[in-house]
Design an enzyme around this catalytic site. Structure first.
Site, PDB file in Angstrom:
ATOM      1  N   ASP A  65       0.814  -1.219   0.000  1.00  0.00           N
ATOM      2  CA  ASP A  65       0.000   0.000   0.000  1.00  0.00           C
ATOM      3  C   ASP A  65       0.845   1.265   0.000  1.00  0.00           C
ATOM      4  OD1 ASP A  65      -2.135  -1.792   0.284  1.00  0.00           O
ATOM      5  OD2 ASP A  65      -2.150  -1.597   2.452  1.00  0.00           O
ATOM      6  N   GLU A 241     -11.390   1.280  -4.032  1.00  0.00           N
ATOM      7  CA  GLU A 241     -10.740   1.687  -2.786  1.00  0.00           C
ATOM      8  C   GLU A 241      -9.429   2.395  -3.089  1.00  0.00           C
ATOM      9  OE1 GLU A 241     -10.010  -1.906  -0.585  1.00  0.00           O
ATOM     10  OE2 GLU A 241      -8.969  -2.853  -2.247  1.00  0.00           O
TER      11      GLU A 241
END
Length: 569
Positions: A65, A241
């Site tokens: 991430d 997302e």
């Protein structure tokens, strides 16, 4: 100075005792005097770097991430850390090639509350942004633990520490900030659709709020849905997302991950004339994915997505994103890693260069960069050796705890680390006494030297391979009656099995080694500096794979001790 060191060691031991360890003299604590990790993946041997090239992933192992920002010539990058402590590793570079870890954003207990978190709880998808309007850096993230929720911290110098967190009043995950040139600010994030409107499993929305920079809060009542479902809700896209908002040439671009974090993962983009929308998806989405290629392709890189863009001072663009490198059995033991690609944004939408073909291990360096991998404090990549003799006053930033601050159980010696054992063992969903290093290659060896004599069957110290509290291997020294034993235990879905045990004479020290060639792992030891002796044969690394164990982390290699051992020879 000696008195100060003694007092610090004593305070460290007292802190550990307060967390459930037995009262134990420092000399009786397990001492690890050296650790060596060697990676030797074939892809790097077969593809040596040529002039002007560097390897991607730029951060190997569990660094998922990624988010990136720039101030002037300085780039800063952060990653998810889940239940690892300290939280949110942060890296600095001036050329996008050479990265130096400068610490962790969440580096003290007031910022991080993961003591009771499962390994894949805790810190999700941090976003880092520089706001030129007030010369301040912001890191915003979701902390799924400790009643924290969505939080923001800030600083004017990422190398000098960050503020205590401000809790933000909204639900959902993956928040990201955007600071417009007119001084206004916005926050975007993933959320569930309004109650009663969910159309299918995985249906999510992207929400936007006005952000009050002066008071660090979302403006109440300003929330609105700017993406419902994904690029085309009629196709039932899942898990929109990881949103990021950008401004280029007077227009606003919203880039998101879509398709879940597995083999359907991708990156998509939308455009609008206003920061608040409406946002229209690009006709050529996805702009990054590996989902269309044969599963058994050579040197496979997969699951790409969750990207972030950064521009260079000369107007070029690059992207960081997560991806995985499965082993020969398509298992993901190294976890989600930080990859990089150049991006061509000469047209309306950004184009990830070679982002829609099977990814390669090498890319071209930005103009003017010189590859210093593993030198001058920069993170290594490719094949490399990392040796820690624990001679520095401070532990290397790459060593992390699990739900536990290192200061709570580590006593630093001149050329060693001693671990004050907690009663919680490796299978506990609570703070444990283990120092962890990320597995960064499919083929590797990790070796350590242990000085320790356990007092009872409840005492154990050794080396572990840890995917989670319910999936792990332990190679450790313990005691039964008057005898000492080396034991190897496998835990799968929380159920443990002793694979092998052997009576030994530990002498002054024992050397421990774990080695892997893809899915094949071996655990070995020597108590007399002779050749290593295998214990338990060759075992499968399946339980160290995200595919098998679930969750979002990669496998960790740990120096571990406990006073609550339940492994019986």
């Amino acid at each position: 100075m000696k008195r100060l060191v003694f007092l610090l060691s004593a305070l460290t031991a007292m802190s550990a005792n307060a967390q459930g360890s037995k009262k134990i003299k420092e000399k009786d604590m397990p001492a690890f005097t050296q650790f060596t990790y060697t990676g030797n993946d074939r892809i790097y041997n077969d593809n040596p770097l040529k002039e002007g090239e560097f390897y991607t992933p730029v951060l190997q192992g569990c660094y998922p991430d990624p988010s990136i920002t720039r101030k002037g010539n300085d780039y800063y990058l952060v990653n998810s850390s889940f239940a690892m402590v300290p939280g949110v590793p942060i890296f600095h570079s001036t050329d996008l090639v050479n990265w130096k870890q400068i610490g962790h954003v969440l580096d003290r207990p007031s910022q991080l509350k993961v003591e009771e978190s499962r390994i894949s709880g805790g810190i999700y998808a941090p976003d880092i942004k520089y706001n030129p309007n007030n010369d301040t850096f912001y890191m915003i993230t979701t902390q799924i633990a400790g009643n924290m929720g969505n939080i923001v911290v800030k600083t004017q110098d990422p190398a000098k520490g960050w503020s205590d967190p401000v809790k933000l009043q909204f639900d959902g995950i993956d928040p990201s900030l955007f600071f417009d040139t007119d001084g206004k600010a916005y926050l975007v994030h993933n959320d569930a659709p309004p109650a009663g409107t969910e159309q299918y499993s995985g249906h999510r929305v992207i929400k936007m709020w006005d952000y009050d920079v002066k008071n660090d809060r979302v403006v109440p009542g300003s929330d609105r849905i700017i993406v419902n479902g994904g690029t085309d809700i009629t196709q039932k896209p899942i898990w929109i997302e990881g949103p990021h908002l950008y401004k280029k040439d007077g227009r606003y671009y919203l880039m998101c991950a879509e398709g879940g974090t597995g083999d359907w993962h991708s990156e998509v983009i939308f455009v609008s004339d206003k920061p608040t929308g409406p946002f229209v998806p690009a006709s050529n989405n996805p702009i990054l994915t590996q989902r269309y290629f044969v599963k058994d392709r050579a040197n496979k890189i997969d699951w790409t997505g969750h990207a972030d863009l950064v521009d260079t001072p000369d107007g070029k663009y690059y992207a960081v994103f997560l991806g995985v490198r499965p082993n020969e059995k398509l298992r993901v033991n190294t976890g989600r890693e930080t990859f990089m690609l150049p991006v061509d944004w000469s047209g309306q939408f950004p184009v990830f260069e070679n982002g829609l073909v099977p990814l390669k291990a090498k890319i071209k360096m930005p103009k003017g960069a010189t590859n210093q991998t593993g030198k001058n404090g920069f993170m290594p990549n490719g094949n490399f050796k990392f040796t820690d003799n624990f001679s520095d006053a401070k532990l290397d930033y790459r060593w992390i705890g699990m739900r536990n601050w290192r200061e709570n159980f580590v006593v630093k010696g001149k050329n060693s680390v001693r671990i004050n054992p907690l009663e919680a063992n490796i299978k506990a969903k609570s703070p444990i006494s283990g120092l962890f290093y990320r597995q960064q290659h499919a083929t590797f060896t990790a070796e350590t030297t242990l000085q320790y004599l356990p007092k009872s069957e409840k005492d154990l110290a050794g080396i572990v391979c840890y995917q989670s509290e319910t999936f792990n291997y332990v190679l450790g020294l313990t005691k039964k009656g008057k005898d000492y034993y080396m034991v190897l235990e496998r835990t799968e879905k929380g159920a443990s099995k002793v694979i092998a045990s052997e009576k030994i004479n530990p002498g002054k020290s024992v050397k421990l080694k774990v080695a892997a060639q893809g899915d094949a792992y071996t655990f070995s030891y020597t108590a007399d500096n002779s050749a290593y002796k295998n214990l338990g044969g060759t075992v499968s690394g399946d339980i160290l794979s995200t595919d098998v164990a679930g969750g979002f982390t990669g496998s960790l290699i740990g120096l571990y001790a406990t006073s609550g051992n339940d492994i019986q020879p």
